[in-house]
Design an enzyme around this catalytic site. Structure first.
Site, PDB file in Angstrom:
ATOM      1  N   CYS A 199     -16.874  -1.442   9.086  1.00 43.91           N
ATOM      2  CA  CYS A 199     -16.249  -0.123   9.089  1.00 43.91           C
ATOM      3  C   CYS A 199     -15.436  -0.061   7.803  1.00 43.91           C
ATOM      4  CB  CYS A 199     -15.355   0.012  10.319  1.00 43.91           C
ATOM      5  SG  CYS A 199     -14.330   1.488  10.306  1.00 43.91           S
ATOM      6  N   CYS A 232       1.460   3.566   3.077  1.00 40.38           N
ATOM      7  CA  CYS A 232       1.580   2.982   4.413  1.00 40.38           C
ATOM      8  C   CYS A 232       3.013   2.840   4.922  1.00 40.38           C
ATOM      9  CB  CYS A 232       0.910   1.608   4.437  1.00 40.38           C
ATOM     10  SG  CYS A 232       0.945   0.889   6.099  1.00 40.38           S
ATOM     11  N   CYS A 264       0.853  -1.195   0.000  1.00 35.54           N
ATOM     12  CA  CYS A 264       0.000   0.000   0.000  1.00 35.54           C
ATOM     13  C   CYS A 264       0.895   1.254   0.000  1.00 35.54           C
ATOM     14  CB  CYS A 264      -0.906  -0.006   1.231  1.00 35.54           C
ATOM     15  SG  CYS A 264      -1.767  -1.584   1.439  1.00 35.54           S
TER      16      CYS A 264
END
Ligand code: SF4
Length: 327
Positions: A201, A73, A70
Protein backbone atom coordinates in the site's frame (compact mmCIF):
# COMPACT_ATOMS: atom_id res chain seq x y z
CA UNK A 1 -11.52 14.21 -36.28
CA UNK A 2 -11.27 16.07 -32.99
CA UNK A 3 -8.14 15.88 -30.88
CA UNK A 4 -10.12 14.27 -28.07
CA UNK A 5 -11.50 11.60 -30.39
CA UNK A 6 -8.07 10.99 -31.84
CA UNK A 7 -6.63 10.59 -28.34
CA UNK A 8 -9.38 8.18 -27.35
CA UNK A 9 -8.62 5.92 -30.28
CA UNK A 10 -5.07 5.68 -28.97
CA UNK A 11 -6.05 4.58 -25.48
CA UNK A 12 -3.48 2.03 -24.54
CA UNK A 13 -4.53 -1.35 -23.24
CA UNK A 14 -5.28 -1.16 -19.56
CA UNK A 15 -2.87 -3.95 -18.74
CA UNK A 16 -0.45 -2.44 -16.23
CA UNK A 17 2.59 -0.75 -17.73
CA UNK A 18 5.74 -0.17 -15.74
CA UNK A 19 7.51 2.12 -18.18
CA UNK A 20 5.53 5.34 -17.76
CA UNK A 21 7.76 8.31 -18.57
CA UNK A 22 7.39 11.63 -16.83
CA UNK A 23 6.53 13.13 -20.20
CA UNK A 24 3.57 10.77 -20.57
CA UNK A 25 2.38 11.38 -17.03
CA UNK A 26 2.74 15.14 -17.53
CA UNK A 27 0.69 14.89 -20.72
CA UNK A 28 -2.12 13.17 -18.78
CA UNK A 29 -2.18 15.96 -16.19
CA UNK A 30 -2.33 18.48 -19.07
CA UNK A 31 -5.42 16.90 -20.68
CA UNK A 32 -8.63 18.92 -20.67
CA UNK A 33 -10.49 17.94 -17.50
CA UNK A 34 -13.40 16.18 -19.28
CA UNK A 35 -10.99 14.16 -21.40
CA UNK A 36 -8.90 13.12 -18.39
CA UNK A 37 -12.03 12.11 -16.48
CA UNK A 38 -13.33 10.13 -19.45
CA UNK A 39 -10.10 8.20 -19.78
CA UNK A 40 -9.80 7.53 -16.07
CA UNK A 41 -13.42 6.39 -15.82
CA UNK A 42 -12.93 4.10 -18.80
CA UNK A 43 -9.81 2.48 -17.29
CA UNK A 44 -11.65 2.20 -13.98
CA UNK A 45 -14.64 0.31 -15.38
CA UNK A 46 -12.43 -1.97 -17.46
CA UNK A 47 -10.84 -3.19 -14.22
CA UNK A 48 -13.40 -2.67 -11.46
CA UNK A 49 -17.07 -2.27 -10.80
CA UNK A 50 -17.25 1.55 -10.60
CA UNK A 51 -20.11 1.40 -8.11
CA UNK A 52 -18.05 -0.44 -5.48
CA UNK A 53 -15.81 1.12 -2.85
CA UNK A 54 -13.42 -0.83 -0.64
CA UNK A 55 -13.75 0.24 2.97
CA UNK A 56 -10.79 0.26 5.33
CA UNK A 57 -10.59 1.34 8.95
CA UNK A 58 -7.43 2.84 10.38
CA UNK A 59 -6.51 2.66 14.05
CA UNK A 60 -3.56 4.39 15.67
CA UNK A 61 -2.11 1.63 17.85
CA UNK A 62 0.78 3.79 19.01
CA UNK A 63 0.22 7.51 18.89
CA UNK A 64 2.65 10.43 18.95
CA UNK A 65 6.22 10.90 20.12
CA UNK A 66 7.72 10.03 16.73
CA UNK A 67 11.38 11.00 16.24
CA UNK A 68 10.94 11.71 12.50
CA UNK A 69 10.37 15.20 11.11
CA UNK A 70 7.67 14.72 8.43
CA UNK A 71 6.49 18.31 7.97
CA UNK A 72 2.82 17.35 7.65
CA UNK A 73 2.60 15.11 10.69
CA UNK A 74 1.04 16.01 14.05
CA UNK A 75 2.66 12.93 15.60
CA UNK A 76 6.24 14.15 15.21
CA UNK A 77 7.54 14.78 18.74
CA UNK A 78 9.31 17.96 17.64
CA UNK A 79 6.11 19.81 16.65
CA UNK A 80 3.80 21.31 19.22
CA UNK A 81 0.47 20.01 17.96
CA UNK A 82 -1.27 18.94 21.14
CA UNK A 83 -0.82 15.24 20.34
CA UNK A 84 0.50 13.44 23.39
CA UNK A 85 2.75 10.43 23.11
CA UNK A 86 1.08 7.19 24.10
CA UNK A 87 2.28 3.64 24.59
CA UNK A 88 1.47 0.78 22.23
CA UNK A 89 -2.16 -0.26 22.75
CA UNK A 90 -2.88 -3.60 24.38
CA UNK A 91 -3.83 -6.59 22.26
CA UNK A 92 -7.31 -6.73 23.80
CA UNK A 93 -8.01 -3.07 23.10
CA UNK A 94 -6.94 -3.44 19.46
CA UNK A 95 -9.10 -6.54 18.99
CA UNK A 96 -12.12 -4.75 20.47
CA UNK A 97 -11.66 -1.92 17.95
CA UNK A 98 -11.20 -4.40 15.11
CA UNK A 99 -14.40 -6.25 16.01
CA UNK A 100 -16.28 -2.92 16.05
CA UNK A 101 -14.80 -1.98 12.66
CA UNK A 102 -15.93 -5.29 11.21
CA UNK A 103 -19.41 -4.87 12.65
CA UNK A 104 -19.72 -1.50 10.93
CA UNK A 105 -18.75 -2.75 7.49
CA UNK A 106 -14.96 -2.56 7.20
CA UNK A 107 -13.22 -5.32 5.26
CA UNK A 108 -9.69 -4.25 6.10
CA UNK A 109 -8.24 -3.12 9.40
CA UNK A 110 -5.12 -0.97 9.29
CA UNK A 111 -2.91 -0.49 12.33
CA UNK A 112 -0.61 2.54 12.41
CA UNK A 113 2.26 3.16 14.81
CA UNK A 114 4.24 6.40 15.02
CA UNK A 115 7.70 4.86 14.84
CA UNK A 116 10.75 5.52 12.69
CA UNK A 117 11.00 1.73 12.58
CA UNK A 118 9.72 -0.95 14.98
CA UNK A 119 11.93 -2.45 17.65
CA UNK A 120 11.93 -6.23 17.60
CA UNK A 121 9.98 -6.54 20.86
CA UNK A 122 7.34 -4.13 19.52
CA UNK A 123 7.11 -6.20 16.40
CA UNK A 124 6.26 -9.29 18.51
CA UNK A 125 3.28 -7.39 19.91
CA UNK A 126 2.18 -6.18 16.48
CA UNK A 127 2.45 -9.71 15.08
CA UNK A 128 0.10 -10.91 17.82
CA UNK A 129 -2.34 -8.13 16.86
CA UNK A 130 -2.15 -9.13 13.19
CA UNK A 131 -2.93 -12.74 14.10
CA UNK A 132 -5.86 -11.69 16.27
CA UNK A 133 -7.36 -9.30 13.70
CA UNK A 134 -7.00 -11.87 10.96
CA UNK A 135 -8.81 -14.44 13.12
CA UNK A 136 -11.79 -12.06 13.20
CA UNK A 137 -12.05 -12.44 9.42
CA UNK A 138 -10.61 -9.04 8.47
CA UNK A 139 -7.81 -8.26 6.05
CA UNK A 140 -4.88 -6.80 7.92
CA UNK A 141 -2.67 -3.83 7.13
CA UNK A 142 0.05 -2.17 9.17
CA UNK A 143 2.12 0.97 8.91
CA UNK A 144 5.03 0.94 11.33
CA UNK A 145 7.80 2.88 9.59
CA UNK A 146 10.89 1.43 7.98
CA UNK A 147 11.32 -2.35 8.04
CA UNK A 148 14.30 -4.63 7.60
CA UNK A 149 13.90 -7.66 5.38
CA UNK A 150 13.66 -9.94 8.44
CA UNK A 151 10.95 -7.82 10.02
CA UNK A 152 8.92 -7.93 6.82
CA UNK A 153 9.19 -11.72 6.80
CA UNK A 154 8.02 -11.92 10.43
CA UNK A 155 4.99 -9.77 9.63
CA UNK A 156 4.18 -11.96 6.65
CA UNK A 157 4.41 -15.07 8.84
CA UNK A 158 1.93 -13.54 11.28
CA UNK A 159 -0.57 -13.18 8.42
CA UNK A 160 -0.15 -9.54 7.43
CA UNK A 161 -1.91 -8.86 4.12
CA UNK A 162 -0.80 -5.28 3.39
CA UNK A 163 1.96 -2.94 4.50
CA UNK A 164 1.55 0.79 4.06
CA UNK A 165 4.62 2.87 3.38
CA UNK A 166 4.04 6.04 1.36
CA UNK A 167 6.50 7.72 -0.96
CA UNK A 168 4.72 10.97 0.01
CA UNK A 169 5.86 13.08 -2.97
CA UNK A 170 8.40 13.28 -5.80
CA UNK A 171 12.05 12.36 -5.18
CA UNK A 172 12.95 16.04 -5.82
CA UNK A 173 10.53 17.52 -3.26
CA UNK A 174 11.04 14.85 -0.59
CA UNK A 175 13.88 16.72 1.14
CA UNK A 176 11.64 19.76 1.65
CA UNK A 177 9.20 17.60 3.62
CA UNK A 178 11.38 15.08 5.50
CA UNK A 179 15.05 15.22 6.40
CA UNK A 180 15.36 12.33 8.87
CA UNK A 181 15.35 9.65 6.17
CA UNK A 182 15.75 9.48 2.41
CA UNK A 183 13.61 8.55 -0.54
CA UNK A 184 15.99 5.62 -1.00
CA UNK A 185 15.15 4.41 2.53
CA UNK A 186 11.49 4.36 1.56
CA UNK A 187 12.18 2.40 -1.59
CA UNK A 188 14.29 -0.11 0.39
CA UNK A 189 11.41 -0.83 2.78
CA UNK A 190 9.03 -1.22 -0.15
CA UNK A 191 11.42 -3.76 -1.63
CA UNK A 192 11.58 -5.72 1.65
CA UNK A 193 7.78 -5.76 1.89
CA UNK A 194 7.42 -6.93 -1.70
CA UNK A 195 10.12 -9.58 -1.28
CA UNK A 196 8.34 -10.95 1.81
CA UNK A 197 5.18 -11.45 -0.26
CA UNK A 198 3.10 -8.78 1.50
CA UNK A 199 0.80 -6.61 -0.62
CA UNK A 200 2.06 -3.06 -0.92
CA UNK A 201 0.00 0.00 0.00
CA UNK A 202 1.91 3.05 -1.19
CA UNK A 203 0.88 6.51 -2.29
CA UNK A 204 1.43 10.08 -1.32
CA UNK A 205 0.12 13.42 -0.20
CA UNK A 206 -0.76 16.40 -2.37
CA UNK A 207 -1.27 19.99 -1.32
CA UNK A 208 2.06 20.17 0.56
CA UNK A 209 3.22 23.17 -1.47
CA UNK A 210 4.61 20.93 -4.20
CA UNK A 211 4.39 21.88 -7.85
CA UNK A 212 2.62 20.05 -10.64
CA UNK A 213 5.96 18.53 -11.65
CA UNK A 214 6.19 16.91 -8.19
CA UNK A 215 2.77 15.34 -8.61
CA UNK A 216 3.98 14.09 -11.99
CA UNK A 217 7.16 12.73 -10.37
CA UNK A 218 5.25 11.02 -7.56
CA UNK A 219 2.84 9.21 -9.90
CA UNK A 220 5.64 8.32 -12.34
CA UNK A 221 7.68 6.84 -9.47
CA UNK A 222 4.74 4.81 -8.12
CA UNK A 223 3.82 3.58 -11.61
CA UNK A 224 7.48 2.77 -12.28
CA UNK A 225 7.86 0.42 -9.29
CA UNK A 226 8.66 -3.15 -10.40
CA UNK A 227 5.09 -4.13 -9.43
CA UNK A 228 2.40 -1.49 -8.88
CA UNK A 229 1.27 -1.15 -5.28
CA UNK A 230 -1.96 -3.11 -4.83
CA UNK A 231 -3.31 -0.12 -2.97
CA UNK A 232 -2.50 3.53 -3.76
CA UNK A 233 -3.66 6.04 -1.16
CA UNK A 234 -3.82 9.61 -2.43
CA UNK A 235 -4.07 12.02 0.48
CA UNK A 236 -4.95 15.70 0.52
CA UNK A 237 -2.85 17.46 3.13
CA UNK A 238 -4.69 18.01 6.40
CA UNK A 239 -3.24 21.27 7.69
CA UNK A 240 -2.56 20.74 11.38
CA UNK A 241 -1.65 23.68 13.58
CA UNK A 242 1.87 23.36 14.94
CA UNK A 243 3.24 21.49 11.93
CA UNK A 244 5.45 23.33 9.42
CA UNK A 245 2.80 22.83 6.71
CA UNK A 246 -0.03 24.37 8.72
CA UNK A 247 -0.14 27.47 6.55
CA UNK A 248 0.46 25.92 3.13
CA UNK A 249 -1.79 27.44 0.46
CA UNK A 250 -4.68 25.11 -0.27
CA UNK A 251 -4.57 23.03 -3.43
CA UNK A 252 -7.41 23.50 -5.90
CA UNK A 253 -9.70 20.47 -5.34
CA UNK A 254 -9.74 19.89 -9.12
CA UNK A 255 -5.97 19.36 -9.01
CA UNK A 256 -6.57 16.71 -6.37
CA UNK A 257 -9.15 15.05 -8.62
CA UNK A 258 -6.68 15.20 -11.53
CA UNK A 259 -4.07 13.42 -9.38
CA UNK A 260 -6.56 10.62 -8.62
CA UNK A 261 -7.43 10.32 -12.32
CA UNK A 262 -3.80 10.11 -13.41
CA UNK A 263 -3.06 7.53 -10.69
CA UNK A 264 -6.03 5.46 -11.93
CA UNK A 265 -4.82 5.56 -15.55
CA UNK A 266 -1.18 4.79 -14.73
CA UNK A 267 -1.97 2.00 -12.24
CA UNK A 268 -5.14 0.51 -13.75
CA UNK A 269 -5.48 -2.58 -11.56
CA UNK A 270 -4.54 -0.94 -8.24
CA UNK A 271 -7.15 0.10 -5.73
CA UNK A 272 -6.84 3.90 -5.50
CA UNK A 273 -7.77 5.19 -2.08
CA UNK A 274 -9.32 8.58 -1.52
CA UNK A 275 -7.52 8.92 1.75
CA UNK A 276 -6.83 11.74 4.26
CA UNK A 277 -8.40 15.13 3.68
CA UNK A 278 -11.97 14.03 3.04
CA UNK A 279 -13.25 15.86 6.10
CA UNK A 280 -12.57 19.19 4.38
CA UNK A 281 -13.73 18.02 0.95
CA UNK A 282 -17.19 18.72 -0.43
CA UNK A 283 -19.35 15.75 -1.33
CA UNK A 284 -19.19 16.97 -4.93
CA UNK A 285 -15.37 16.76 -4.89
CA UNK A 286 -15.53 13.27 -3.40
CA UNK A 287 -18.02 12.25 -6.09
CA UNK A 288 -15.62 13.54 -8.75
CA UNK A 289 -12.85 11.47 -7.14
CA UNK A 290 -15.00 8.33 -7.45
CA UNK A 291 -15.68 9.23 -11.09
CA UNK A 292 -11.93 9.68 -11.57
CA UNK A 293 -11.36 6.12 -10.37
CA UNK A 294 -10.96 6.27 -6.61
CA UNK A 295 -12.43 3.05 -5.21
CA UNK A 296 -11.44 2.92 -1.59
CA UNK A 297 -11.95 5.11 1.46
CA UNK A 298 -11.00 5.10 5.09
CA UNK A 299 -14.08 4.80 7.20
CA UNK A 300 -14.52 6.01 10.75
CA UNK A 301 -14.41 9.33 12.54
CA UNK A 302 -10.63 9.56 12.88
CA UNK A 303 -7.58 8.95 10.70
CA UNK A 304 -4.78 8.34 13.21
CA UNK A 305 -5.04 11.77 14.83
CA UNK A 306 -6.90 13.85 12.24
CA UNK A 307 -10.68 14.05 11.69
CA UNK A 308 -12.49 12.00 9.04
CA UNK A 309 -16.18 12.10 8.07
CA UNK A 310 -18.41 10.05 10.40
CA UNK A 311 -19.63 6.62 9.30
CA UNK A 312 -23.24 7.80 8.83
CA UNK A 313 -22.14 10.62 6.55
CA UNK A 314 -20.09 8.23 4.44
CA UNK A 315 -22.89 5.70 4.13
CA UNK A 316 -25.30 8.51 3.21
CA UNK A 317 -22.86 9.77 0.56
CA UNK A 318 -22.37 6.31 -0.95
CA UNK A 319 -26.14 5.73 -0.88
CA UNK A 320 -26.76 9.09 -2.53
CA UNK A 321 -24.33 8.15 -5.30
CA UNK A 322 -25.83 4.67 -5.74
CA UNK A 323 -22.54 3.11 -4.63
CA UNK A 324 -21.87 0.35 -2.15
CA UNK A 325 -19.07 -1.18 -0.09
CA UNK A 326 -16.95 -3.74 -1.93
CA UNK A 327 -17.41 -7.27 -0.58
S1 SF4 B 1 4.44 10.41 9.30
FE1 SF4 B 1 5.02 8.61 10.48
S2 SF4 B 1 7.25 8.68 10.47
FE2 SF4 B 1 6.59 10.73 9.90
S3 SF4 B 1 6.51 11.88 11.85
FE3 SF4 B 1 4.47 11.03 11.47
S4 SF4 B 1 4.39 9.12 12.57
FE4 SF4 B 1 6.56 9.69 12.36
Amino acid sequence: MSLAHDQRTHLSSTLPRYDWTREEVRALFALPFPELMFRAAQVHRENFDPTEVQISTLLSIKTGGCPEDCAYCPQAARYDTGVTAEKLMSLDAVLTEAAAAKASGASRFCMGAAWRSPKDRDLDNVCAMVEGVKALGLETCATLGMLTGDQAVRLKQSGLDYYNHNLDTSPEYYGAIITTRTYGDRLDTLEHVRAAGINVCCGGIVGMGEGLEDRVGMIATLAGLPVHPESVPINMLVQVEGTPLAVTPRLDPLDFVRTIAVARICMPTSVVRLSAGREDMSEETQALCFLAGANSIFYGPKLLTTPNPGRDRDMALLGNLGMRPME
